[in-house]
Design an enzyme around this catalytic site. Structure first.
Site, PDB file in Angstrom:
ATOM      1  N   GLY A  48     -15.954  -0.018  10.211  1.00  0.00           N
ATOM      2  CA  GLY A  48     -15.391  -1.183  10.287  1.00  0.00           C
ATOM      3  C   GLY A  48     -15.838  -1.814  11.592  1.00  0.00           C
ATOM      4  O   GLY A  48     -15.488  -1.099  12.877  1.00  0.00           O
ATOM      5  N   ASN A  52     -14.655  -0.375  15.140  1.00  0.00           N
ATOM      6  CA  ASN A  52     -15.666   0.388  16.128  1.00  0.00           C
ATOM      7  C   ASN A  52     -15.906  -0.433  17.707  1.00  0.00           C
ATOM      8  O   ASN A  52     -15.964   0.137  18.555  1.00  0.00           O
ATOM      9  CB  ASN A  52     -17.035   0.089  15.437  1.00  0.00           C
ATOM     10  CG  ASN A  52     -17.306   0.956  14.279  1.00  0.00           C
ATOM     11  OD1 ASN A  52     -16.353   1.762  13.795  1.00  0.00           O
ATOM     12  ND2 ASN A  52     -18.127   0.447  13.198  1.00  0.00           N
ATOM     13  N   GLN A 168     -23.712  -8.711   9.373  1.00  0.00           N
ATOM     14  CA  GLN A 168     -23.770  -8.633   7.931  1.00  0.00           C
ATOM     15  C   GLN A 168     -23.301  -9.860   7.041  1.00  0.00           C
ATOM     16  O   GLN A 168     -23.768  -9.952   5.959  1.00  0.00           O
ATOM     17  CB  GLN A 168     -23.800  -7.248   7.135  1.00  0.00           C
ATOM     18  CG  GLN A 168     -22.305  -6.823   7.268  1.00  0.00           C
ATOM     19  CD  GLN A 168     -21.797  -6.049   8.497  1.00  0.00           C
ATOM     20  OE1 GLN A 168     -22.209  -6.180   9.601  1.00  0.00           O
ATOM     21  NE2 GLN A 168     -20.809  -4.990   8.315  1.00  0.00           N
ATOM     22  N   ASN A 191     -28.651 -10.068  15.997  1.00  0.00           N
ATOM     23  CA  ASN A 191     -29.532  -8.996  15.922  1.00  0.00           C
ATOM     24  C   ASN A 191     -31.092  -9.798  15.722  1.00  0.00           C
ATOM     25  O   ASN A 191     -30.868 -11.004  15.423  1.00  0.00           O
ATOM     26  CB  ASN A 191     -29.699  -7.709  15.279  1.00  0.00           C
ATOM     27  CG  ASN A 191     -29.497  -7.945  13.599  1.00  0.00           C
ATOM     28  OD1 ASN A 191     -30.080  -8.919  13.278  1.00  0.00           O
ATOM     29  ND2 ASN A 191     -28.857  -6.942  12.803  1.00  0.00           N
ATOM     30  N   LEU A 221     -32.295  -6.251  20.127  1.00  0.00           N
ATOM     31  CA  LEU A 221     -33.491  -5.758  19.602  1.00  0.00           C
ATOM     32  C   LEU A 221     -33.575  -4.285  19.684  1.00  0.00           C
ATOM     33  O   LEU A 221     -34.625  -3.622  19.653  1.00  0.00           O
ATOM     34  CB  LEU A 221     -34.574  -6.482  20.718  1.00  0.00           C
ATOM     35  CG  LEU A 221     -34.654  -7.694  21.065  1.00  0.00           C
ATOM     36  CD1 LEU A 221     -35.631  -8.152  22.127  1.00  0.00           C
ATOM     37  CD2 LEU A 221     -35.027  -8.643  19.714  1.00  0.00           C
ATOM     38  N   GLY A 225     -34.013  -3.423  23.930  1.00  0.00           N
ATOM     39  CA  GLY A 225     -32.952  -4.132  24.890  1.00  0.00           C
ATOM     40  C   GLY A 225     -32.596  -5.384  24.038  1.00  0.00           C
ATOM     41  O   GLY A 225     -32.032  -5.277  22.676  1.00  0.00           O
ATOM     42  N   GLY A 252     -24.542  -1.418  17.442  1.00  0.00           N
ATOM     43  CA  GLY A 252     -24.173  -2.741  17.534  1.00  0.00           C
ATOM     44  C   GLY A 252     -22.989  -3.261  17.906  1.00  0.00           C
ATOM     45  O   GLY A 252     -22.513  -4.103  18.850  1.00  0.00           O
ATOM     46  N   ASP A 253     -21.971  -2.431  17.328  1.00  0.00           N
ATOM     47  CA  ASP A 253     -20.705  -2.654  17.651  1.00  0.00           C
ATOM     48  C   ASP A 253     -20.266  -2.060  18.816  1.00  0.00           C
ATOM     49  O   ASP A 253     -19.528  -2.751  19.615  1.00  0.00           O
ATOM     50  CB  ASP A 253     -19.705  -1.883  16.570  1.00  0.00           C
ATOM     51  CG  ASP A 253     -19.576  -2.562  15.275  1.00  0.00           C
ATOM     52  OD1 ASP A 253     -20.058  -3.893  15.285  1.00  0.00           O
ATOM     53  OD2 ASP A 253     -19.760  -1.982  14.243  1.00  0.00           O
TER      54      ASP A 253
END
Length: 302
Positions: A48, A52, A168, A191, A221, A225, A252-253
């Site tokens: 979650g 995270n 998301q 992102n 990215l 980076g 990402g988290d």
């Protein structure tokens, strides 16, 4: 000072199919699809976005406050949060539903099929954001739709600067709703794909969006980076090579946990993003979103 993290808590069930989906799914028979995949390996992870992000922020030495909802099966997650030294004062337990669940299957070509049950996430909006002098910054991460909408409004009313991180959850919102999120936020992070979708739905480019009241837009990215947009100008912050690529789940988290750490300390966005890239490269070398460790001395944070 603390960072309020509004988002999901979930259990991730991660399985591996050693074959290839494309060899099991016949395109001409997709109208009568009925397939079964043997998955010899299975892991259940704490996940979650809120969990995270808080995990990494705590490792860095921050003070995260998680605002999220768990279901009747969430006792183990509550105990984990407490064991990590995280406050659970804003974690709601909803007794008549399950905790959010993601069931992920990955094939030999790294294609994924995911089933997601939102469960208690759908009740996260019942916990309200209220002004508190110790909350310096916040993030609205993927969560129940109503929770994301209402927590953004409540943070703005409480004058708490926050990051809008649709993740998301972005496809749940139309152009007007996304423009409202942006108007309330202090920073936006997405992102590359989400950035393109955000621009398509709002009718504005990243350059235009960054010329608003926003203090910055961060576009991650992956290994390359990220781009940091401020006042119509973009700066590339190079990626950091990973020692090994094991599992991208939660990278990402981890980046966002580092971003919050830097913002808490008044760093400029490029410096925040640099730390985020380094932490993301460390996380990808570990299975699951909450199993990595950080050497603060190696990161220059001691």
């Amino acid at each position: 000072m603390s960072a309020l993290i509004c988002g999901s808590l979930a259990f991730d069930t991660i399985t591996a199919f050693h074959g290839r989906f494309r060899e099991q799914i016949l395109p001409e028979q997709i109208h009568i699809l009925n397939v079964s995949f043997l998955v010899p390996t299975l892991r259940r992870e704490f996940g979650g976005c809120a969990g995270n992000i808080a995990y990494t922020l705590k490792l860095l030495g921050g003070e995260p406050l998680v605002m999220a909802a768990l279901g009747a099966d969430g006792h183990d997650y509550l105990e984990r949060l407490r064991g990590l030294g995280l406050s659970t004062e804003f974690v709601r337990t909803v007794s008549h539903t399950y905790t959010a669940q993601a069931i992920i299957m990955t094939d030999a070509e790294n294609n994924q099929i995911t089933a997601f049950h939102p469960g208690a996430m759908q009740y996260a909006h019942e916990t309200l954001v209220q002004p508190r002098p110790d909350i310096q910054v916040a993030i609205v991460a993927p969560d129940g739709r109503d929770a994301m909408l209402q927590h953004a409004e409540q943070l703005a009313d409480a004058r708490i600067p926050f990051i809008f991180d649709p993740g998301q959850g972005l496809p749940m919102f139309n152009g007007d709703e996304l423009r409202r999120f942006v108007s309330l936020a202090t920073w936006v992070t997405v992102n590359d794909y989400e950035g393109k979708l955000l621009c398509e739905r709002t009718g504005q480019s990243l350059q235009e969006l960054s010329r608003s009241h926003l203090k910055g837009i961060i576009v991650t990215l992956g290994a390359e980076g990220c781009d940091v947009w401020t006042q119509g100008q973009s700066q590339r912050v190079p990626g950091v090579p990973a020692t090994s690529v094991v599992d991208p789940t939660g990278c990402g988290d981890a980046f966002r946990g580092a971003l919050l750490y830097g913002l808490e300390r008044g760093w400029d966005l490029a410096r925040c993003a640099e730390l985020g890239n380094r932490v993301g490269a460390i996380k990808i070398a570990s299975n699951g979103p909450q199993n990595h460790t950080l050497d603060l001395a190696a990161l220059g944070l001691t």
